[in-house]
Design a protein around this motif. Structure first.
Motif, PDB file in Angstrom:
ATOM      1  N   SER A 277      70.287  34.764 -46.084  1.00 50.80           N
ATOM      2  CA  SER A 277      70.384  33.298 -45.986  1.00 50.80           C
ATOM      3  C   SER A 277      69.181  32.708 -45.265  1.00 50.80           C
ATOM      4  CB  SER A 277      71.669  32.901 -45.249  1.00 50.80           C
ATOM      5  OG  SER A 277      71.687  33.462 -43.939  1.00 50.80           O
ATOM      6  N   CYS A 278      68.101  33.463 -45.179  1.00 51.73           N
ATOM      7  CA  CYS A 278      66.965  33.017 -44.361  1.00 51.73           C
ATOM      8  C   CYS A 278      66.315  31.748 -44.896  1.00 51.73           C
ATOM      9  CB  CYS A 278      65.942  34.138 -44.225  1.00 51.73           C
ATOM     10  SG  CYS A 278      65.139  34.592 -45.780  1.00 51.73           S
ATOM     11  N   TYR A 279      66.499  31.459 -46.186  1.00 45.73           N
ATOM     12  CA  TYR A 279      65.896  30.263 -46.767  1.00 45.73           C
ATOM     13  C   TYR A 279      66.603  28.978 -46.332  1.00 45.73           C
ATOM     14  CZ  TYR A 279      69.785  31.188 -49.943  1.00 45.73           C
ATOM     15  OH  TYR A 279      71.025  31.451 -50.452  1.00 45.73           O
ATOM     16  N   GLN A 280      67.758  29.107 -45.668  1.00 46.65           N
ATOM     17  CA  GLN A 280      68.551  27.922 -45.328  1.00 46.65           C
ATOM     18  C   GLN A 280      68.069  27.203 -44.077  1.00 46.65           C
ATOM     19  OE1 GLN A 280      72.537  29.488 -45.029  1.00 46.65           O
ATOM     20  NE2 GLN A 280      72.857  29.468 -47.244  1.00 46.65           N
ATOM     21  N   ARG A 281      67.492  27.947 -43.140  1.00 48.03           N
ATOM     22  CA  ARG A 281      67.072  27.365 -41.867  1.00 48.03           C
ATOM     23  C   ARG A 281      65.704  27.907 -41.478  1.00 48.03           C
ATOM     24  NH1 ARG A 281      70.871  24.775 -42.963  1.00 48.03           N
ATOM     25  NH2 ARG A 281      72.723  24.239 -41.722  1.00 48.03           N
ATOM     26  N   LYS A 282      64.909  27.034 -40.853  1.00 46.64           N
ATOM     27  CA  LYS A 282      63.567  27.452 -40.461  1.00 46.64           C
ATOM     28  C   LYS A 282      63.611  28.583 -39.446  1.00 46.64           C
ATOM     29  CE  LYS A 282      59.157  25.774 -38.685  1.00 46.64           C
ATOM     30  NZ  LYS A 282      58.381  24.605 -38.207  1.00 46.64           N
ATOM     31  N   LEU A 314      64.293  31.390 -51.979  1.00 47.51           N
ATOM     32  CA  LEU A 314      63.361  31.841 -50.944  1.00 47.51           C
ATOM     33  C   LEU A 314      61.955  31.315 -51.206  1.00 47.51           C
ATOM     34  CD1 LEU A 314      63.049  33.567 -48.412  1.00 47.51           C
ATOM     35  CD2 LEU A 314      62.525  35.519 -49.889  1.00 47.51           C
ATOM     36  N   TYR A 315      61.522  31.353 -52.442  1.00 48.94           N
ATOM     37  CA  TYR A 315      60.202  30.830 -52.804  1.00 48.94           C
ATOM     38  C   TYR A 315      60.090  29.343 -52.459  1.00 48.94           C
ATOM     39  CZ  TYR A 315      56.669  28.786 -55.901  1.00 48.94           C
ATOM     40  OH  TYR A 315      55.631  28.052 -56.413  1.00 48.94           O
ATOM     41  N   CYS A 329      56.087  32.510 -57.994  1.00 55.77           N
ATOM     42  CA  CYS A 329      57.197  33.442 -58.189  1.00 55.77           C
ATOM     43  C   CYS A 329      57.288  33.774 -59.676  1.00 55.77           C
ATOM     44  CB  CYS A 329      58.515  32.865 -57.679  1.00 55.77           C
ATOM     45  SG  CYS A 329      59.153  31.443 -58.586  1.00 55.77           S
ATOM     46  N   VAL A 330      57.816  34.955 -59.985  1.00 56.94           N
ATOM     47  CA  VAL A 330      57.885  35.396 -61.372  1.00 56.94           C
ATOM     48  C   VAL A 330      59.119  36.269 -61.565  1.00 56.94           C
ATOM     49  CG1 VAL A 330      56.496  37.488 -61.007  1.00 56.94           C
ATOM     50  CG2 VAL A 330      56.550  36.425 -63.265  1.00 56.94           C
ATOM     51  N   ILE A 370      56.708  43.571 -49.368  1.00 54.39           N
ATOM     52  CA  ILE A 370      57.916  43.310 -48.576  1.00 54.39           C
ATOM     53  C   ILE A 370      59.110  43.385 -49.524  1.00 54.39           C
ATOM     54  CG2 ILE A 370      59.209  41.621 -47.213  1.00 54.39           C
ATOM     55  CD1 ILE A 370      56.517  40.372 -46.403  1.00 54.39           C
ATOM     56  N   ILE A 371      60.144  44.117 -49.119  1.00 52.06           N
ATOM     57  CA  ILE A 371      61.389  44.119 -49.884  1.00 52.06           C
ATOM     58  C   ILE A 371      62.435  43.373 -49.073  1.00 52.06           C
ATOM     59  CG2 ILE A 371      63.218  45.489 -50.931  1.00 52.06           C
ATOM     60  CD1 ILE A 371      61.282  47.718 -51.387  1.00 52.06           C
ATOM     61  N   MET A 372      62.890  42.254 -49.597  1.00 54.61           N
ATOM     62  CA  MET A 372      63.945  41.488 -48.953  1.00 54.61           C
ATOM     63  C   MET A 372      65.292  42.131 -49.284  1.00 54.61           C
ATOM     64  SD  MET A 372      62.166  39.199 -47.442  1.00 54.61           S
ATOM     65  CE  MET A 372      63.542  38.243 -46.779  1.00 54.61           C
TER      66      MET A 372
END
Length: 435
Positions: A277-282, A314-315, A329-330, A370-372
Motif C-alpha cells: 500500500s506504499c502508493y497511498q501515502r508519502k 505505484l507508477y 511503466c510497461v 527492485i522487486i516489490m
C-alpha cells in the motif's frame, strides 16, 4: 496448398480443390474426444453447435475447429546441402565452446539436449553452430519461446548471425505474415500452426510461464517437431519435474559461469512492511524513493511489480518525484510495449516499472533491479532468479544491485538466494580448475 511447412484448417467440403496436399488429418478425433491441433479433450455432451457438430473450445483463438474440418500439412523434405552464410564476429569462452561442440555431437548422435546455463552465460550464441549445421544439410530450424519479448530480442541476433537466411519472426500481432522459410523464430503459441515442420526445435526459457505446466503448449511443441527431429532446451532455471522427465532421453549440460566471468549478483533482502500500500501515502513511499535515488547514482532501475493494477498505482505515485520523460511503466497490455522496452534499452528512461513480462530473456546495460513484494505468490523461485539475472549481464561492471522488498519470508525467496550463491560457488570452482 500455398503454406508449405505448416498446417492449416479447412472444411472437408473444400478438400477436393487441394491437389498438392501430402497429409490430411481429422481436426477432431471424435472417438477419443480430442482436438488434433491443441491436444485438448472436448465433451460430446457439452461442446456441440446447433447443427450437431462438435468443436474444440480450447483453441478458439486460432479459429474454430469442428468435426467437419481437417488439418492439412505438407512436409518439407528438401534436404539439399548448401553453404550457409554465418556472420558472427564473437568468440566463445572455453566453457561455451565445450557446450557448443557438445550440441553438434549430440545432433549427429540424434540425441536431444538441455543447456542449463546461468543468466548472462551467452546461451543464444552457443546455439549458433548447431543452427548452421542443420541448415547446411537442408534442414529446417525453429527457435521458440513462451515470451514475446524473448522472441523479439532473439530475432535480430539470429538475423545478424545468419544474414542470408531470410528468417521469419512470428507472434500474435507480428508485422510479417507467414511465409515458408528455413529459419523461424516464434512464440510457443505459434507452434499450433505447425505439424512435423522442424528438424531442430530450440525451446528457449522452457520453464517460463505460460509454457510451464501448460499441456496444450507441450502438445504443440511435440507436434511441431519432425518425428526424427531433435530438441534443444535452454534455461537457467529448470524445474525438478522437467529434469526428472528428460533425464533418460536428453543430454544435460550445465554452465554456471557468465560470459564475462563475474558472479551472479546476490539479492539484498529488505523488510518493507507497507510495500503493498506504499502508493497511498508519502510516508509509506519514502523507503522506495530513497532507494531509487540511491540506485540511480550509478544505474537505471527496473522496478518489478506483482500485478498490472499495482504497477499502475505505484507508477502514478512515484512519477510525481521524477521528470516525466525519464520514467515509464510497461505491461503485457501496453500497446507501446515494444517501443518502451527499446527506449529502456537505449537508456532513454531512468526508471521503468514492469511486471514479470521482463523477468527473462531481455538485456539492459547498466541497470539495478527492485522487486516489490518479493514474497508475492507470483514470484516463484525461478522467477526471482531470472529477475536477479537482469543485472550485470554485459559490459563493464557498474555496481548493479538486486533488491527484494518483502514483508514476509517465503521458501521461494530462500531457495532463490541459495541457488544464486550455489551457482557462484560452482562457477568459482570451475574457474579455479581451469587455471
Amino acid at each position: 496448398m500455398d503454406e508449405l511447412g505448416r498446417q492449416i484448417a479447412i472444411s472437408k467440403k473444400d478438400l477436393p480443390t487441394l491437389s498438392d496436399t501430402t497429409m490430411v488429418r481429422e481436426a477432431l478425433d471424435v472417438d477419443k474426444g480430442q482436438c488434433q491441433r491443441c491436444g485438448s479433450l472436448f465433451s460430446q455432451e457439452k461442446h456441440f453447435l446447433p447443427n450437431g457438430n462438435y468443436y474444440c473450445v480450447a483453441c478458439l483463438q486460432f479459429g474454430r475447429l469442428t468435426n467437419e474440418d481437417v488439418l492439412l500439412s505438407k512436409e518439407d523434405n528438401d534436404y539439399q546441402q548448401r553453404k550457409v552464410c554465418f556472420d558472427w564476429q564473437g568468440t566463445f569462452t572455453p566453457p561455451q565452446q565445450e557446450i557448443a561442440d557438445s550440441l553438434l555431437k549430440n545432433n549427429k548422435k540424434k540425441q536431444h539436449s538441455l543447456v542449463w546455463a546461468v543468466t548472462g552465460s551467452g546461451k543464444t550464441e552457443m546455439i549458433f553452430p548447431i543452427i548452421q549445421q542443420v541448415l547446411s544439410i537442408g534442414g529446417r530450424v525453429g527457435i521458440t519461446s513462451p515470451r514475446i519479448d524473448v522472441c523479439r530480442e532473439l530475432f535480430p541476433r539470429i538475423q545478424q548471425a545468419f544474414p542470408e537466411e531470410n528468417a521469419l519472426l512470428l507472434y500474435g500481432n507480428s508485422e510479417e505474415k507467414y511465409r515458408y522459410n528455413k529459419l523461424t523464430v516464434c512464440t510457443t503459441h505459434q507452434l499450433f500452426h505447425f505439424y512435423h515442420a522442424f528438424d531442430l526445435l530450440i525451446v528457449d526459457e522452457i520453464d517460463a510461464f505460460p509454457y510451464e505446466g501448460n499441456q496444450q503448449l507441450r502438445f504443440a511443441v511435440r507436434q511441431a517437431r519432425k518425428p526424427e527431429g531433435l530438441y534443444v532446451y535452454l534455461t537457467a532455471t529448470p524445474s525438478q519435474s522437467l529434469l526428472a522427465e528428460i533425464q533418460e532421453t536428453f543430454a544435460i549440460m550445465k554452465l554456471p559461469i557468465r560470459y564475462h566471468q563475474r558472479p551472479l549478483i546476490v539479492p539484498e533482502v529488505y523488510w518493507y512492511e507497507h510495500w503493498a500500500s506504499c502508493y497511498q501515502r508519502k510516508w509509506k513511499l519514502k523507503k522506495l524513493l530513497r532507494l531509487l535515488n540511491e540506485l540511480l547514482q550509478d544505474n537505471a532501475v527496473l522496478v518489478f511489480c506483482p500485478s498490472i493494477a499495482y504497477m499502475k498505482k505505484l507508477y502514478a505515485a512515484v512519477k510525481a518525484y521524477f521528470p516525466p520523460e525519464l520514467i515509464a511503466c510497461v505491461s503485457s497490455q501496453d500497446e507501446q510495449r515494444k517501443e518502451k522496452v527499446q527506449a529502456m534499452r537505449d537508456q532513454v528512461y531512468r526508471v521503468l516499472f514492469t511486471t514479470t513480462i521482463l523477468e527473462r530473456g531481455v538485456t539492459f546495460e547498466k541497470v539495478s533491479v527492485i522487486i516489490m513484494g518479493a514474497n508475492h505468490p507470483i514470484y516463484t523461485k525461478s522467477a526471482l532468479v531470472q529477475i536477479a539475472g537482469r543485472v550485470d549481464r554485459k559490459g563493464e561492471f557498474n555496481g548493479g544491485r538486486v533488491v527484494f522488498f518483502l514483508n514476509q519470508q517465503t521458501p521461494a525467496i530462500r531457495m532463490a538466494c541459495q541457488e544464486i550463491k550455489e551457482m557462484n560457488k560452482l562457477a568459482k570452482r570451475w574457474r579455479t580448475n581451469a587455471l
